[in-house]
Design a protein around this motif. Structure first.
Motif, mmCIF file in Angstrom:
data_model
loop_
_atom_site.group_PDB
_atom_site.id
_atom_site.type_symbol
_atom_site.label_atom_id
_atom_site.label_comp_id
_atom_site.label_asym_id
_atom_site.label_seq_id
_atom_site.Cartn_x
_atom_site.Cartn_y
_atom_site.Cartn_z
ATOM 1 N N ILE A 12 5.969 -11.938 -8.477
ATOM 2 C CA ILE A 12 7.070 -11.104 -8.918
ATOM 3 C C ILE A 12 6.752 -10.652 -10.329
ATOM 4 O O ILE A 12 6.450 -11.472 -11.195
ATOM 5 N N SER A 38 3.814 -1.957 3.723
ATOM 6 C CA SER A 38 5.193 -1.813 3.268
ATOM 7 C C SER A 38 6.046 -1.456 4.475
ATOM 8 O O SER A 38 5.533 -1.078 5.525
ATOM 9 N N SER A 86 5.704 -2.467 -4.365
ATOM 10 C CA SER A 86 6.183 -3.695 -3.717
ATOM 11 C C SER A 86 5.793 -3.650 -2.247
ATOM 12 O O SER A 86 6.138 -2.698 -1.527
ATOM 13 N N THR A 111 6.361 -8.279 -5.429
ATOM 14 C CA THR A 111 7.657 -7.669 -5.705
ATOM 15 C C THR A 111 7.641 -7.143 -7.130
ATOM 16 O O THR A 111 7.374 -7.897 -8.074
ATOM 17 N N VAL A 112 7.892 -5.850 -7.264
ATOM 18 C CA VAL A 112 7.933 -5.220 -8.580
ATOM 19 C C VAL A 112 9.388 -4.896 -8.904
ATOM 20 O O VAL A 112 10.056 -4.181 -8.138
#
Lengths: 113, 111
Positions: A12, A38, A86, A111-112
């Motif tokens: 993250i 994604s 992400s 996860t951005v």
């Protein structure tokens, strides 16, 4: 267990940051592949290395780069991260890097925020 | 361009047979793979077809027609654990080992 290992399992980070994902291929495999998955794009090929050399390239962003080291492990570097980066990032490996079966690692979930 | 189509979702009953279709339009077609992927997990290899015909492997079989740009995966004696996404992937000449994946078919097996 495919024999392909990836670290870390989860990552993250914030927008604008840079991260490095690591992959170790199965013993005896010379080729490493990186894929991005994604929700809306499915599994997308990024890049392939064979015995340290780039072999094939997909629609990999310029902000992304990869390399394969003499011990055959590979790293995928993602920089200037955006929310849209992400995704699950999978590494796969195969013996020869052509039509042989690719075996996938467990993936790194990025996860951005 | 290159295009791979699979149905988005399918539902079947435990013990039954289900066929998941994949059509493709690619230049330099060299072979087709099927992978199974459970949610959040790695894709796992199921089958590979390069010549026309049927390849059988236990409860799973895969068929290819190169002239029609068509493949299917046949799953027999369905079990609850077969609930997963099934990915069709095409390999083409002169692009190393690059695989082009379809969007996947989400199979739900009901009791």
């Amino acid at each position: 267990d495919s024999g392909v290992t990836q670290t870390p399992k989860h990552l993250i980070t914030a927008t604008g940051q840079r991260v490095t994902l690591r992959c170790s291929p199965r013993s005896g495999d010379l080729s490493v592949y990186w894929y991005q998955q994604s929700l809306d794009q499915g599994l997308q090929f990024l890049i392939q290395y064979y015995n340290g050399e780039e072999r094939a390239k997909g629609n990999i962003l310029e902000r992304f780069s990869a390399q394969q080291f003499p011990d055959l492990h590979s790293e995928l570097n993602l920089s200037s991260l955006e929310l849209g980066d992400s995704a699950l990032y999978f590494c796969a490996s195969s013996v020869s890097g052509d039509t042989d079966t690719q075996y996938f690692g467990p993936g790194t979930r990025l996860t951005v925020l | 361009g290159q295009n791979i189509d699979q149905p988005t979702e399918m539902t079947a009953t435990e013990g039954a047979i289900v066929q998941i279709n994949c059509t493709y339009q690619t230049s330099g077609f060299n072979g087709l793979f099927w992978y199974q992927q459970h949610a959040g997990e790695a894709p796992t290899f199921l089958s590979y077809n390069v010549l026309d015909g049927l390849e059988e492997k236990g409860r799973f079989s895969s068929f290819l027609s190169r002239s029609k740009g068509y493949s299917y995966l046949l799953l027999k004696e369905l079990q609850m654990k077969d609930s997963a996404s099934y990915l069709c992937a095409v390999h083409t000449y002169n692009q190393g080992g690059k695989l082009i994946f379809g969007q996947g078919t989400e199979l739900s097996v009901k009791p």
